[in-house]
Motif scaffolding. Structure first.
Motif, PDB file in Angstrom:
ATOM      1  N   ALA A 271       0.812  -1.308   0.018  1.00  0.00           N
ATOM      2  CA  ALA A 271       0.132  -0.018  -0.060  1.00  0.00           C
ATOM      3  C   ALA A 271       0.941   1.243  -0.015  1.00  0.00           C
ATOM      4  O   ALA A 271       1.810   1.342   0.894  1.00  0.00           O
ATOM      5  N   ASP A 272       0.549   2.218  -0.937  1.00  0.00           N
ATOM      6  CA  ASP A 272       1.277   3.525  -0.785  1.00  0.00           C
ATOM      7  C   ASP A 272       0.728   4.302   0.142  1.00  0.00           C
ATOM      8  O   ASP A 272       1.508   5.156   0.707  1.00  0.00           O
ATOM      9  N   THR A 273      -0.360   4.327   0.469  1.00  0.00           N
ATOM     10  CA  THR A 273      -1.221   5.013   1.520  1.00  0.00           C
ATOM     11  C   THR A 273      -1.279   4.339   2.866  1.00  0.00           C
ATOM     12  O   THR A 273      -1.705   3.205   2.820  1.00  0.00           O
ATOM     13  N   GLN A 274      -0.820   4.882   3.772  1.00  0.00           N
ATOM     14  CA  GLN A 274      -0.893   4.509   4.957  1.00  0.00           C
ATOM     15  C   GLN A 274      -1.449   5.344   5.907  1.00  0.00           C
ATOM     16  O   GLN A 274      -1.500   6.742   5.849  1.00  0.00           O
ATOM     17  N   TYR A 275      -1.910   5.012   7.172  1.00  0.00           N
ATOM     18  CA  TYR A 275      -2.824   5.700   8.092  1.00  0.00           C
ATOM     19  C   TYR A 275      -2.441   5.875   9.628  1.00  0.00           C
ATOM     20  O   TYR A 275      -1.732   4.747   9.762  1.00  0.00           O
ATOM     21  N   ASP A 276      -2.755   6.780  10.255  1.00  0.00           N
ATOM     22  CA  ASP A 276      -2.304   6.792  11.615  1.00  0.00           C
ATOM     23  C   ASP A 276      -3.493   5.842  12.443  1.00  0.00           C
ATOM     24  O   ASP A 276      -2.979   5.396  13.496  1.00  0.00           O
ATOM     25  N   SER A 277      -4.551   5.713  11.973  1.00  0.00           N
ATOM     26  CA  SER A 277      -5.704   4.965  12.602  1.00  0.00           C
ATOM     27  C   SER A 277      -6.616   4.178  11.822  1.00  0.00           C
ATOM     28  O   SER A 277      -6.729   4.650  10.620  1.00  0.00           O
ATOM     29  N   VAL A 278      -7.174   3.079  12.355  1.00  0.00           N
ATOM     30  CA  VAL A 278      -8.257   2.348  11.522  1.00  0.00           C
ATOM     31  C   VAL A 278      -9.378   3.051  11.124  1.00  0.00           C
ATOM     32  O   VAL A 278      -9.735   3.034  10.139  1.00  0.00           O
ATOM     33  N   ASP A 279      -9.553   4.223  11.915  1.00  0.00           N
ATOM     34  CA  ASP A 279     -10.800   5.037  11.709  1.00  0.00           C
ATOM     35  C   ASP A 279     -10.443   5.897  10.345  1.00  0.00           C
ATOM     36  O   ASP A 279     -11.551   6.185   9.615  1.00  0.00           O
ATOM     37  N   ASP A 280      -9.278   5.822   9.920  1.00  0.00           N
ATOM     38  CA  ASP A 280      -8.779   6.667   8.465  1.00  0.00           C
ATOM     39  C   ASP A 280      -9.213   5.681   7.333  1.00  0.00           C
ATOM     40  O   ASP A 280      -9.085   6.301   6.158  1.00  0.00           O
ATOM     41  N   VAL A 281      -9.322   4.319   7.556  1.00  0.00           N
ATOM     42  CA  VAL A 281      -9.208   3.699   6.553  1.00  0.00           C
ATOM     43  C   VAL A 281     -10.606   3.559   5.763  1.00  0.00           C
ATOM     44  O   VAL A 281     -11.568   3.624   6.350  1.00  0.00           O
TER      45      VAL A 281
END
Length: 384
Positions: A271-281
């Motif tokens: 994945a090129d996009t990574q998030y700080d939180s599950v809520d952002d997925v």
């Protein structure tokens, strides 16, 4: 008033269910497992019916002993619970000679003398005509590989733990953990627990309880898709093994049909996009992603209806190095397992056993120092 236990396992997903099983079965400790939702819930990184299991491992041959132990434990759990967990039809790696992951797979086979079958292009087309392959493509069937029914396996692990004397608390989130003197206090919404040791296996939510992970572990999304073959019998487990494919820059994996209707075919890249939180997925798979996956699936496989009959969005916690974190806190009281980077489910029972070894002080030859948090870089390259 406290409820007292020796060990708490927080998060009963892929690894937590197995850690609770190993601790409850192999020690005399009073074990409690805590899950913020119900056991086997649909929000975990293990959700989505199944996972591929590989003994010949293209991420590195050094992981093979850990995988072989996991395989033994998967079969043991299957026997103890009477649930069908392991799909033992093998795992077919389809690739081009010289491609680094394929060469590492072959090196794993050579180093550990893993049972296998090799296929030239013509042999592959004859044995597995479901695969559409270019000239020069080869394959190797890892005979110890296969698939795992991931959701059922999580249920089975907790079931075996409870049968062995473990206590289950589900439907309650952990609000905080705090070391006090010679114990750890765990706050839940309706009760407070006092324990001697803790295993934190909360997956993509790990940084909520272990803030030191925030710069080391991020959350990535992964879309899972299922397609309907025109003839489902061609994709049945006895004729179509779990697979891993790399061709023309596309990476695909999947398992045979488990419902006699659809086959899991997933097109996935790092994945090129990574998030700080599950809520952002993102909660759903975008139409553009579905169309790309469909093009890949129908290019690689014969007789699939081009529109996926099922798709769902999932998440996984990832580290920069893609090496998992299996860490014992300096106090010796908290084990954290996180950052499995999309490869964790196949290792889950062995990681649960490693957690048990770390808490009980038993040396385990399969534990390596680079699993420790202090050896993991953060996003800008600093070692924690």
């Amino acid at each position: 008033m406290y409820e007292d236990f020796d060990v708490a396992v927080i998060g009963l997903g892929s690894v937590g269910s197995m850690a609770m099983w190993q601790l409850s079965t192999n020690t005399d400790l009073r074990v409690v497992g805590i899950e913020q939702w119900g056991v086997g819930h649909a929000y975990g990184s293990y959700a989505g019916e199944s996972r591929v299991f590989r003994a010949a491992y293209h991420e590195g041959w050094r992981y093979v002993p850990l995988l072989l132990r996991s395989r033994e434990l998967w079969l043991d759990l299957e026997k103890k619970t009477g649930r069908h967990l392991f799909l033992d039809g093998g795992m077919l790696a389809v690739d081009t000679p010289g491609h680094a992951p394929y060469e590492t797979t072959l090196e794993s086979i050579r180093r550990y003398d893993l049972p296998h079958r090799s296929f030239s292009t013509s042999e592959l087309r004859k044995a597995y005509p479901q695969h559409i392959v270019s000239d020069g493509t080869e394959a190797v069937l890892d005979l110890l590989g296969g698939g795992i029914r991931s959701e059922v396996a999580v249920l089975a692990g907790v079931q075996a733990a409870v049968a062995a004397g473990g206590t289950l608390i589900d439907g309650e989130a952990v609000l905080g953990i705090e070391e006090r003197g010679d114990s750890i206090v765990i706050r839940l919404a309706t009760r407070t627990l006092r324990v001697g040791q803790v295993v934190v296996t909360t997956g993509s939510w790990a940084a909520q309880l272990r803030p030191q992970l925030r710069d080391v572990v991020k959350v990535a999304d992964i879309a899972l898709t299922w397609f309907a073959p025109n003839d489902p019998s061609r994709y049945a487990p006895d004729v179509f093994p779990a697979f891993l494919r790399d061709q023309d820059g596309v990476h695909m994996f999947g398992v045979p049909t488990l419902d006699s209707y659809s086959v899991k075919v997933v097109s996935h890249t790092a994945a090129d996009t990574q998030y700080d939180s599950v809520d952002d997925v993102p909660p759903t798979v975008s139409r553009a992603a579905i169309e790309e996956i469909s093009r890949n699936a129908t290019t690689f496989f014969a007789d699939l209806s081009p529109e996926p009959v099922r798709h769902s969005m999932h998440h996984e916690s990832v580290t920069v190095s893609r090496v998992p974190i299996v860490d014992l806190d300096p106090s010796g009281r908290i084990v954290t397992i996180a950052g499995l980077s999309g490869h964790g489910f196949k290792f889950a029972p062995a990681l649960g056993q490693l957690a048990t070894s770390l808490l009980t002080g038993v040396d385990d030859s399969l534990y390596t120092a680079d699993f420790g948090l202090s050896n993991h870089p953060d996003r800008v390259g600093n070692v924690v």
